[in-house]
Write a protein that holds these residues in place. Structure first.
Motif, PDB file in Angstrom:
ATOM      1  N   TRP A   1       0.833  -1.203   0.000  1.00 26.94           N
ATOM      2  CA  TRP A   1       0.000   0.000   0.000  1.00 26.94           C
ATOM      3  C   TRP A   1       0.868   1.254   0.000  1.00 26.94           C
ATOM      4  N   ILE A   2       2.061   1.174   0.621  1.00 30.06           N
ATOM      5  CA  ILE A   2       2.967   2.316   0.606  1.00 30.06           C
ATOM      6  C   ILE A   2       3.485   2.565  -0.803  1.00 30.06           C
ATOM      7  N   GLU A   3       3.801   1.501  -1.529  1.00 33.96           N
ATOM      8  CA  GLU A   3       4.258   1.653  -2.900  1.00 33.96           C
ATOM      9  C   GLU A   3       3.146   2.192  -3.798  1.00 33.96           C
ATOM     10  N   GLU A   4       1.914   1.718  -3.592  1.00 35.86           N
ATOM     11  CA  GLU A   4       0.803   2.219  -4.389  1.00 35.86           C
ATOM     12  C   GLU A   4       0.477   3.668  -4.030  1.00 35.86           C
ATOM     13  N   LEU A   5       0.695   4.031  -2.779  1.00 38.03           N
ATOM     14  CA  LEU A   5       0.447   5.411  -2.369  1.00 38.03           C
ATOM     15  C   LEU A   5       1.399   6.378  -3.073  1.00 38.03           C
ATOM     16  N   ALA A   6       2.582   5.879  -3.432  1.00 36.43           N
ATOM     17  CA  ALA A   6       3.563   6.729  -4.111  1.00 36.43           C
ATOM     18  C   ALA A   6       3.158   7.059  -5.542  1.00 36.43           C
ATOM     19  N   GLU A   7       2.137   6.394  -6.083  1.00 36.42           N
ATOM     20  CA  GLU A   7       1.689   6.673  -7.447  1.00 36.42           C
ATOM     21  C   GLU A   7       0.697   7.829  -7.510  1.00 36.42           C
TER      22      GLU A   7
ATOM     23  N   LEU B   1       7.081   8.441   3.067  1.00 35.53           N
ATOM     24  CA  LEU B   1       7.802   9.559   2.456  1.00 35.53           C
ATOM     25  C   LEU B   1       9.050   9.095   1.716  1.00 35.53           C
ATOM     26  N   ILE B   2       9.756   8.116   2.277  1.00 32.91           N
ATOM     27  CA  ILE B   2      10.944   7.586   1.614  1.00 32.91           C
ATOM     28  C   ILE B   2      10.569   6.936   0.291  1.00 32.91           C
ATOM     29  N   SER B   3       9.497   6.141   0.293  1.00 28.02           N
ATOM     30  CA  SER B   3       9.056   5.482  -0.933  1.00 28.02           C
ATOM     31  C   SER B   3       8.634   6.499  -1.983  1.00 28.02           C
ATOM     32  N   TYR B   4       7.932   7.541  -1.570  1.00 32.54           N
ATOM     33  CA  TYR B   4       7.460   8.546  -2.518  1.00 32.54           C
ATOM     34  C   TYR B   4       8.633   9.342  -3.097  1.00 32.54           C
ATOM     35  N   ALA B   5       9.595   9.698  -2.245  1.00 33.27           N
ATOM     36  CA  ALA B   5      10.727  10.492  -2.723  1.00 33.27           C
ATOM     37  C   ALA B   5      11.609   9.689  -3.673  1.00 33.27           C
ATOM     38  N   LYS B   6      11.856   8.428  -3.365  1.00 29.86           N
ATOM     39  CA  LYS B   6      12.698   7.611  -4.239  1.00 29.86           C
ATOM     40  C   LYS B   6      12.048   7.379  -5.601  1.00 29.86           C
ATOM     41  N   ARG B   7      10.740   7.492  -5.665  1.00 36.42           N
ATOM     42  CA  ARG B   7      10.052   7.254  -6.935  1.00 36.42           C
ATOM     43  C   ARG B   7      10.198   8.427  -7.891  1.00 36.42           C
ATOM     44  N   TYR B   8      10.243   9.643  -7.364  1.00 33.12           N
ATOM     45  CA  TYR B   8      10.194  10.824  -8.222  1.00 33.12           C
ATOM     46  C   TYR B   8      11.457  11.669  -8.191  1.00 33.12           C
ATOM     47  N   ILE B   9      12.355  11.438  -7.231  1.00 29.46           N
ATOM     48  CA  ILE B   9      13.579  12.241  -7.151  1.00 29.46           C
ATOM     49  C   ILE B   9      14.766  11.335  -7.449  1.00 29.46           C
TER      50      ILE B   9
ATOM     51  N   ASN C   1      -0.744  11.760  -7.108  1.00 34.36           N
ATOM     52  CA  ASN C   1      -0.140  13.067  -7.374  1.00 34.36           C
ATOM     53  C   ASN C   1       0.192  13.757  -6.054  1.00 34.36           C
ATOM     54  N   LEU C   2       1.049  14.755  -6.141  1.00 37.40           N
ATOM     55  CA  LEU C   2       1.602  15.386  -4.937  1.00 37.40           C
ATOM     56  C   LEU C   2       0.551  16.065  -4.067  1.00 37.40           C
ATOM     57  N   PRO C   3      -0.419  16.825  -4.606  1.00 38.55           N
ATOM     58  CA  PRO C   3      -1.399  17.472  -3.710  1.00 38.55           C
ATOM     59  C   PRO C   3      -2.203  16.478  -2.872  1.00 38.55           C
ATOM     60  N   ILE C   4      -2.664  15.391  -3.503  1.00 36.95           N
ATOM     61  CA  ILE C   4      -3.443  14.405  -2.745  1.00 36.95           C
ATOM     62  C   ILE C   4      -2.547  13.685  -1.734  1.00 36.95           C
ATOM     63  N   TYR C   5      -1.308  13.384  -2.144  1.00 38.81           N
ATOM     64  CA  TYR C   5      -0.397  12.699  -1.219  1.00 38.81           C
ATOM     65  C   TYR C   5      -0.094  13.570  -0.004  1.00 38.81           C
ATOM     66  N   ALA C   6       0.096  14.863  -0.222  1.00 42.30           N
ATOM     67  CA  ALA C   6       0.356  15.768   0.909  1.00 42.30           C
ATOM     68  C   ALA C   6      -0.845  15.818   1.851  1.00 42.30           C
ATOM     69  N   ARG C   7      -2.048  15.760   1.308  1.00 42.05           N
ATOM     70  CA  ARG C   7      -3.244  15.739   2.156  1.00 42.05           C
ATOM     71  C   ARG C   7      -3.319  14.450   2.968  1.00 42.05           C
ATOM     72  N   ILE C   8      -2.869  13.339   2.384  1.00 41.37           N
ATOM     73  CA  ILE C   8      -2.870  12.066   3.117  1.00 41.37           C
ATOM     74  C   ILE C   8      -1.894  12.121   4.288  1.00 41.37           C
ATOM     75  N   ILE C   9      -0.697  12.662   4.054  1.00 45.56           N
ATOM     76  CA  ILE C   9       0.295  12.761   5.130  1.00 45.56           C
ATOM     77  C   ILE C   9      -0.227  13.669   6.247  1.00 45.56           C
ATOM     78  N   SER C  10      -0.874  14.758   5.885  1.00 40.37           N
ATOM     79  CA  SER C  10      -1.442  15.646   6.912  1.00 40.37           C
ATOM     80  C   SER C  10      -2.531  14.936   7.707  1.00 40.37           C
ATOM     81  N   ALA C  11      -3.359  14.147   7.020  1.00 40.20           N
ATOM     82  CA  ALA C  11      -4.401  13.395   7.727  1.00 40.20           C
ATOM     83  C   ALA C  11      -3.793  12.345   8.645  1.00 40.20           C
ATOM     84  N   MET C  12      -2.712  11.719   8.231  1.00 40.23           N
ATOM     85  CA  MET C  12      -2.035  10.743   9.090  1.00 40.23           C
ATOM     86  C   MET C  12      -1.517  11.400  10.361  1.00 40.23           C
ATOM     87  N   LYS C  13      -0.960  12.599  10.228  1.00 40.40           N
ATOM     88  CA  LYS C  13      -0.481  13.293  11.416  1.00 40.40           C
ATOM     89  C   LYS C  13      -1.631  13.682  12.330  1.00 40.40           C
ATOM     90  N   MET C  14      -2.754  14.057  11.742  1.00 39.15           N
ATOM     91  CA  MET C  14      -3.927  14.404  12.557  1.00 39.15           C
ATOM     92  C   MET C  14      -4.457  13.189  13.315  1.00 39.15           C
TER      93      MET C  14
END
Length: 632
Positions: free
Chosen positions: A230-236, A263-271, A238-251
């Motif tokens: 699910w972490i690998e699929e989450l990296a697919e 975050l590591i999986s997402y960054a390695k995919r695009y950077i 787009n950035l605005p929705i992914y940022a909203r997911i991370i904010s919801a996780m912190k909440m």
């Protein structure tokens, strides 16, 4: 109408029910040849469109009949052909902005014909948006598509984490706007945050992990691999929705380990280039984001990093390596100072888990002459020390041993880093010394690693002045050198004379301390001085005074040795001047070579290495030769 089969021919889609099509739905470049009544029975919107098209049909028919009456000479075949063309023009319907595209409309059309359709997490949101677009409500027709897709979303998609991620992946293009208006995107985000909060990386989907049986470890590994999908699929996403997911996780107070792994999986995919051991996949070069997108992504990831460290210690090394990769990439892309400072503080909180290779950050600025960014490492060390001081004030002495352990590990790390950058020809002595002195004395149990770095620096910079050598060697504490390091330093020709003398002094002092410890270890009453008798206390007092006198004699020996070395230096200087005078005189007479050889014979400059014995202040007289009597 009985369900029929469908077929596709080029850019046209036909429903083969045995009856000719009476309506054509145009969707992009595809034309769907369908029938009016199945669509009108399910879609309120199509029903209104078809009725609106049928209402003006009476007027064209009336005009056609008038034309037939006025022109009786025309054949019946031509009039029928005109009527057919007119009917075809009335049957074309265009659906601009239809969400989901051709595949979604095909499934919707099958549903209108009564064909059994399969709703999956990937097509549930597009079908739900299409049903709202076509107004397929239960008020218009019972058990319509809106109620079916809504029931599936609530009972299946929003209850599992992996299905929520798959549903979010389908929100692209026009579907995203419809899903946002219907609140489906936010529901998926809340479902992901809630499910991630109630699980961990070892059992995210509810798979039990037991400790029974011999296959426990393999079963656990399989579950962890499945849970990380699910972490690998989450990296697919787009950035605005992914940022909203991370904010919801912190909440939702999701564990920092889950957030950092995502975050590591997402960054390695695009950077690209985060890790020196891996390369960017050449197959994805066309999908590689631009520098501006990478900079925006990097800033988002840095701002989303948890401020507190994870409790797991097994992956700390990989996390530290990832953070340093972000810092290197940020230096290349030129991220703002605020993001860079935040990342450096995060690295400082995990500095004890870093490796020497991580600290070797190339300097990309034209204003810096050194090969590596030494200023950045010095700032990270400063943040690290401030963090230790802050933790010490908050926790008191409860966490003292842990803080000391971290400080010693960082001290060993910085000594190794100094040894790596010491070969840089542009590294100035004061910069080298400042970085070494940035750590307190408690960070180094022994200074052998620091001595190694100093020796490498002096070897790589033979042209520095004596003052600069003194500056570099002054960072060492000679009392913390082991006997092996002292032995090497005493024979090191690159060290200044003052440093060699201090090394010899502390070497002798270490030997005396080692002997004293041996004596005390053999004495069973060494720690119980209070229970000794007066005679025994006098004996111990005499031994202590003898040790003090021995230390004083040792200092005298070192002073005399220092004076003797100065005298030898003066003699060598005088001999060098005499040789130069003789060479000049020989050049004037044309006999330079002979004069030089004669000077070499008269003033030999080769001295044998002598070992000074400072234990006893005695002079051994040379043995006298026996006198041989000559016969008269």
């Amino acid at each position: 109408m009985a369900p029929g089969k469908s077929s596709s021919k080029g850019q046209a889609w036909f429903c083969t029910t045995g009856l000719p099509s009476d309506i054509v739905i145009e969707l992009g470049e595809m034309s769907f040849h369908l029938h009016k009544f199945p669509l009108m029975s399910r879609s309120k919107k199509l029903n209104l469109i078809i009725l609106d098209q049928n209402s003006p049909n009476k007027e064209p028919k009336t005009k056609t009949s008038e034309i037939q009456e006025e022109e009786e000479e025309e054949s019946n075949h031509d009039s029928e052909l005109e009527n057919e063309i007119q009917e075809v023009e009335l049957r074309h319907i265009s659906l601009p902005g239809f969400p989901g595209g051709i595949e979604t409309f095909e499934i919707t059309a099958k549903f209108c014909y009564g064909v059994k359709i399969e709703i999956t997490p990937s097509n549930s949101i597009p079908l739900h948006c299409a049903a709202h677009y076509l107004e397929m409500t239960d008020e218009f027709s019972s058990e319509n598509l809106i109620s079916r897709t809504e029931r599936y979303l609530n009972q299946s998609v929003f209850r599992t984490l992996k299905d929520s991620v798959k549903a979010l992946k389908s929100c692209k293009g026009e579907i995203l706007n419809f899903a946002e208006d219907l609140g489906l995107v936010q529901k998926c985000i809340d479902a992901i945050a809630t499910r991630a909060n109630s699980s961990d990386l070892s059992s995210l989907f509810g798979w039990p992990i037991t400790e029974k049986g011999s296959a426990t470890s393999s079963f656990r590994r399989k579950n962890i691999i499945k849970s990380e999908t699910w972490i690998e699929e989450l990296a697919e996403l787009n950035l605005p929705i992914y940022a909203r997911i991370i904010s919801a996780m912190k909440m939702k107070n999701v564990s920092n380990e889950v957030i950092e792994s995502s975050l590591i999986s997402y960054a390695k995919r695009y950077i690209p280039g985060l890790s020196r051991s891996t390369r960017y996949n050449n197959n994805n070069v066309t999908n590689m984001p631009s520098e501006e997108e990478q900079r925006e992504l990097l800033e988002t990831i840095i701002s989303s990093l948890p401020t507190e460290n994870t409790s797991s210690t097994g992956q700390n090394t990989n996390r530290a390596k990832f953070l340093f990769g972000l810092l290197r990439t940020g230096s290349i892309l030129g991220i703002p100072e605020g993001s860079r400072s935040s990342l450096e503080r995060k690295i400082a909180s995990q500095l004890e888990s870093a490796q020497i290779d991580d600290l070797l950050i190339p300097s990309y600025s034209h204003l810096v002459e050194t090969l590596y960014d030494v200023d950045c490492v010095e700032r990270i060390v400063r943040w690290f020390l401030e963090g230790l001081e802050r933790n010490g004030e908050e926790n008191g002495d409860d966490n003292g041993e842990e803080m000391e352990r971290k400080l010693v590990k960082v001290g060993r790390l910085i000594d190794g880093y100094l040894g790596e950058i010491a070969t840089d020809g542009n590294l100035r002595p004061e910069r080298f010394a400042d970085l070494a002195l940035s750590l307190p004395d408690q960070a180094r149990v022994v200074d052998d690693g620091l001595y190694r770095a100093v020796d490498i620096y002096l070897k790589a910079h033979p042209g520095i002045t004596d003052e600069e050598k003194e500056r570099v060697t002054s960072i060492m504490d000679y009392q913390k050198l082991t006997l092996e390091a002292c032995t090497h330093a005493a024979q090191n020709e690159r060290l200044p004379l003052r440093a060699v003398v201090q090394v010899l002094f502390f070497e002798q002092l270490q030997l005396r301390k080692a002997i004293a410890r041996t004596i005390l270890a053999t004495d069973p009453d060494a720690d119980g001085g209070a229970d000794l008798s007066e005679g025994e206390q006098q004996i111990h007092g005499q031994s202590w005074r003898a040790a003090v006198r021995g230390n004083q004699l040792l200092r005298l020996d070192m002073d005399s040795m220092r004076n003797r070395v100065h005298e030898l230096e003066k003699e060598c200087s005088n001999m060098r001047k005499a040789i130069e005078k003789i060479d000049k005189r020989g050049d004037d007479l044309g006999e330079g070579k002979k004069g030089l050889n004669g000077a070499s014979k008269r003033f030999g400059c080769k001295f044998r290495t002598q070992v000074c014995d400072s234990q006893q202040r005695t002079v051994v007289a040379p043995p006298r030769r026996p006198r041989v009597e000559q016969s008269p």
